[in-house]
Design a protein around this motif. Structure first.
Motif, PDB file in Angstrom:
ATOM      1  N   GLY A 143      60.452  37.262  83.441  1.00 38.53           N
ATOM      2  CA  GLY A 143      59.689  38.498  83.231  1.00 38.53           C
ATOM      3  C   GLY A 143      60.317  39.365  82.144  1.00 38.53           C
ATOM      4  N   LEU A 144      61.654  39.404  82.137  1.00 36.40           N
ATOM      5  CA  LEU A 144      62.362  40.198  81.122  1.00 36.40           C
ATOM      6  C   LEU A 144      62.088  39.631  79.726  1.00 36.40           C
ATOM      7  CD1 LEU A 144      64.503  42.414  80.477  1.00 36.40           C
ATOM      8  CD2 LEU A 144      66.257  40.686  80.845  1.00 36.40           C
ATOM      9  N   LEU A 145      62.139  38.307  79.612  1.00 36.61           N
ATOM     10  CA  LEU A 145      61.862  37.682  78.307  1.00 36.61           C
ATOM     11  C   LEU A 145      60.423  37.948  77.878  1.00 36.61           C
ATOM     12  CD1 LEU A 145      63.791  34.286  78.642  1.00 36.61           C
ATOM     13  CD2 LEU A 145      64.433  36.276  77.282  1.00 36.61           C
ATOM     14  N   LEU A 146      59.509  37.934  78.839  1.00 37.16           N
ATOM     15  CA  LEU A 146      58.108  38.231  78.532  1.00 37.16           C
ATOM     16  C   LEU A 146      57.979  39.669  78.005  1.00 37.16           C
ATOM     17  CD1 LEU A 146      55.128  37.228  78.694  1.00 37.16           C
ATOM     18  CD2 LEU A 146      55.054  38.099  81.027  1.00 37.16           C
ATOM     19  N   SER A 147      58.654  40.605  78.663  1.00 36.59           N
ATOM     20  CA  SER A 147      58.609  42.011  78.213  1.00 36.59           C
ATOM     21  C   SER A 147      59.190  42.138  76.806  1.00 36.59           C
ATOM     22  CB  SER A 147      59.422  42.905  79.156  1.00 36.59           C
ATOM     23  OG  SER A 147      58.923  42.847  80.455  1.00 36.59           O
ATOM     24  N   LEU A 148      60.336  41.495  76.586  1.00 39.75           N
ATOM     25  CA  LEU A 148      60.987  41.591  75.271  1.00 39.75           C
ATOM     26  C   LEU A 148      60.102  40.987  74.180  1.00 39.75           C
ATOM     27  CD1 LEU A 148      64.636  40.635  76.326  1.00 39.75           C
ATOM     28  CD2 LEU A 148      63.924  42.851  75.419  1.00 39.75           C
ATOM     29  N   LYS A 149      59.482  39.852  74.496  1.00 39.66           N
ATOM     30  CA  LYS A 149      58.592  39.208  73.518  1.00 39.66           C
ATOM     31  C   LYS A 149      57.410  40.127  73.200  1.00 39.66           C
ATOM     32  CE  LYS A 149      60.094  35.128  72.247  1.00 39.66           C
ATOM     33  NZ  LYS A 149      60.412  34.894  70.825  1.00 39.66           N
ATOM     34  N   MET A 150      56.875  40.793  74.225  1.00 44.08           N
ATOM     35  CA  MET A 150      55.743  41.701  73.982  1.00 44.08           C
ATOM     36  C   MET A 150      56.165  42.823  73.040  1.00 44.08           C
ATOM     37  SD  MET A 150      53.471  42.211  77.369  1.00 44.08           S
ATOM     38  CE  MET A 150      54.557  42.133  78.751  1.00 44.08           C
ATOM     39  N   ILE A 151      57.358  43.367  73.287  1.00 40.65           N
ATOM     40  CA  ILE A 151      57.841  44.469  72.440  1.00 40.65           C
ATOM     41  C   ILE A 151      57.969  44.000  70.996  1.00 40.65           C
ATOM     42  CG2 ILE A 151      59.891  45.886  71.962  1.00 40.65           C
ATOM     43  CD1 ILE A 151      60.138  45.970  75.112  1.00 40.65           C
ATOM     44  N   ASN A 152      58.481  42.801  70.843  1.00 33.20           N
ATOM     45  CA  ASN A 152      58.676  42.270  69.497  1.00 33.20           C
ATOM     46  C   ASN A 152      57.349  42.000  68.782  1.00 33.20           C
ATOM     47  OD1 ASN A 152      60.593  41.725  67.593  1.00 33.20           O
ATOM     48  ND2 ASN A 152      60.497  39.521  67.953  1.00 33.20           N
TER      49      ASN A 152
END
Ligand code: F1P
Length: 352
Positions: A160-169
């Motif tokens: 989930g954290l990686l998904l959030s970070l990818k969205m931000i990017n």
């Protein structure tokens, strides 16, 4: 020889499961871009029990600040009670080890009815959640024999954290965020080495064995893990445990100094802007006579476990989680409880 339960091998297997998450980074990016293309108004990160805490850790308020839309992490049941009436361009990201928890399934069903886009993150490929969600990330090597969630919690939060970070990017290309995502591949090996120090967790469990209650103190980054830690102490060792934000301890809980002899406080520290004040509090509560332990990435741990992670602090909860799980495991063993099958606990709650 001490009997070894499934729970211990599952905790020790955390790095291997995280490795499989790293291998799924392209799928994670794909789903992130699908969400961003939708330009949603709201995103709900939902789950139950440990999976709700994984959802909360995947959306720390620090990340929330970077989103151009509203994002919330809430238990699936609360979504059903109060948020399921909204109709529109919203997204639900549902976290569930089993993929069959009833509240989660009902929440996804109602979200679909309201034309939301639904994403499932689960350990169970054949689950209802994976079948009904518009898109899913299935984590390999993530299911557990133990009733309690350990490596699955860490893997769900990591995904989930990686998904959030990818969205931000994807919202705004940012080299700093991209480098944080790249660092993810270092975590499995780092955690593998950190678990070499598992004896420290056993010592921590021994030193606190006579305490009846626990308090976990965390900051924005570690507070969701403080909630998970408290739940785990309750589930596996029937010990009442409460999470608080670090300096909130002065705003009421300090009254527990009256009962300091049967309480242990475990601080989940980060060497960031919160550290100086956290240390000040630590000193203050020690002077009051509380037993205080630290899990920290700073060099000065007096009692507790130090991890030498020098990468981004977003990953601290992922690193601390297996150490906390091991500490609770040893407490259960030392108390003579079965950590795989705690009394009264159901592996999956299928009623609502
Ligand atoms: C989550 C959960 C667990 C809890 C209990 C019941 O299930 O609430 O956190 O320990 O065993 O289920 P899931 O939706 O992740 O399968």
């Amino acid at each position: 020889m001490e009997k070894e339960y499934f729970t211990l091998s599952e905790i020790l297997d955390t790095p291997n499961t995280l490795e499989t998450v790293v291998e799924k980074i392209n799928l994670v990016e794909n789903i992130a871009s699908r969400i961003i293309d939708l330009r949603p108004e709201r995103i709900y990160y939902i789950g139950c029990g440990s999976s709700y805490y994984a959802a909360s850790g995947a959306l720390t308020p620090l990340l929330l600040e970077k989103f151009p839309f509203h994002a919330y992490s809430i238990p699936a049941s609360e979504f059903l009670f109060y948020h399921s009436g909204n109709i529109g361009n919203n997204v639900v990201i549902a976290f569930s080890r089993s993929g069959t928890t009833r509240e989660v399934i009902e929440a996804v069903k109602i979200a679909k009815k309201n034309r939301y886009t639904t994403i499932g993150i689960s350990c169970n490929e054949n689950s209802e959640l994976v079948k009904i969600a518009d898109s899913a990330i299935v984590i390999d090597n993530c299911s557990e024999k133990s009733f309690v969630m350990t490596k699955s919690f860490t893997a769900l939060q990591f995904t989930g954290l990686l998904l959030s970070l990818k969205m931000i990017n994807l919202i705004e290309k940012d080299d700093v965020v991209e480098n944080i995502v790249k660092e993810a591949s270092k975590l499995p090996k780092f955690i593998f080495q950190a678990l070499d120090d598992i004896d420290k967790c056993r010592i921590l469990a021994k030193e606190t064995i006579n305490d009846k209650n626990f308090i976990f103190l965390g900051t924005t980054l570690t507070y969701p893990l403080a909630m998970e830690a408290s739940l785990k102490f309750i589930e596996m060792t029937y010990s009442l445990s409460e999470p608080f934000h670090i300096l909130e301890f002065r705003h009421g809980p300090l009254a527990l100094a009256e009962r300091k002899n049967d309480i242990s406080i475990i601080m989940l520290l980060a060497n960031d802007s919160s550290y100086k004040n956290s240390l000040k509090l630590l000193k203050e509560i020690k002077e009051k006579g509380f037993k205080v332990f630290e899990i920290s990435n700073s060099g000065n741990v007096i009692k507790g476990v130090r991890v030498s992670w020098e990468g981004n602090n977003y990953y601290l909860p992922i690193i601390y989680a297996p150490l906390i799980h091991a500490t609770v495991y040893y407490r259960a063993i030392l108390k003579g409880y079965n950590p795989d099958r705690p009394e009264h606990l159901r592996k999956v709650v299928e009623d609502f």
